[in-house]
Scaffold this motif. Structure first.
Motif: not given
Length: 187
Positions: A4-19, A23-32
């Motif tokens: 589900q590439p369009g799942n905003a919650l999953a992108w947000g959770n990935l960003g939080a985990a990366q943060q 992995a701040t740069r990756a987190a920024i990309s995921s959160l964006q």
């Protein structure tokens, strides 16, 4: 996200985990990406603000904290983050307004009061700054780093009339290395 590439919650959770993993740069990309999919995702705004803040990009962090507060007014953690970024970006007056809101919720938050005191000093509101520094230092169980910043303020501004009673009020902490340094400065 592969399914589900369009799942905003999953992108947000990935960003939080990366943060969390640093992995701040990756987190920024995921959160964006999460915010592209869901612009009203308050926690993604918050986390992106903190990621940018941790990179030292306080000017970029500010609008994300502000948007998070529009979506969830009064969030203490976000007010604290916004206040710090405003101060670091050179906006002491806005910092003062923001942190006064935060202190309405948490009047004994020494770290928030310390940032307020620094902003007041930068805004040349010396009476207010002195009062905030004093109130910080006098709080029970104040973190040592906060106490050190308060004592340093009174030592650097040569306010021995305030520094001496504060050192006496420390009581059991009066023989700590921190107290001894400022006693020496006072002498």
């Amino acid at each position: 996200l592969r399914l589900q590439p369009g799942n905003a919650l999953a992108w947000g959770n990935l960003g939080a985990a990366q943060q969390e993993m640093g992995a701040t740069r990756a987190a920024i990309s995921s959160l964006q990406q999460a915010l592209k999919l869901r612009p009203d995702f308050a926690i993604a705004h918050t986390n992106l603000g903190f990621c940018l803040q941790s990179c030292g990009d306080h000017d970029a962090a500010i609008p994300f904290f502000e948007r998070s507060l529009e979506l969830r007014p009064g969030n203490l953690r976000v007010l604290h983050g916004l206040g710090w970024s405003l101060l670091q970006a050179g906006h002491p007056d806005a910092t003062i307004l923001t942190l006064k809101q935060a202190l309405q919720q948490a009047p004994d938050a020494a770290e928030i009061r310390l940032i307020l005191a620094i902003a007041q000093r930068e805004a040349r509101q010396m009476e207010a700054a002195n009062s905030s520094f004093r109130r910080c230092a006098e709080q029970a169980n104040v973190p040592e780093a906060v106490l050190a910043a308060c004592l340093e303020h009174f030592a650097v501004t040569r306010q021995t009339d305030t520094l001496e009673p504060l050192l006496k009020a420390l009581g059991a902490k009066s023989h700590s290395p921190l107290s001894l340094v400022y006693r020496a400065a006072l002498a």
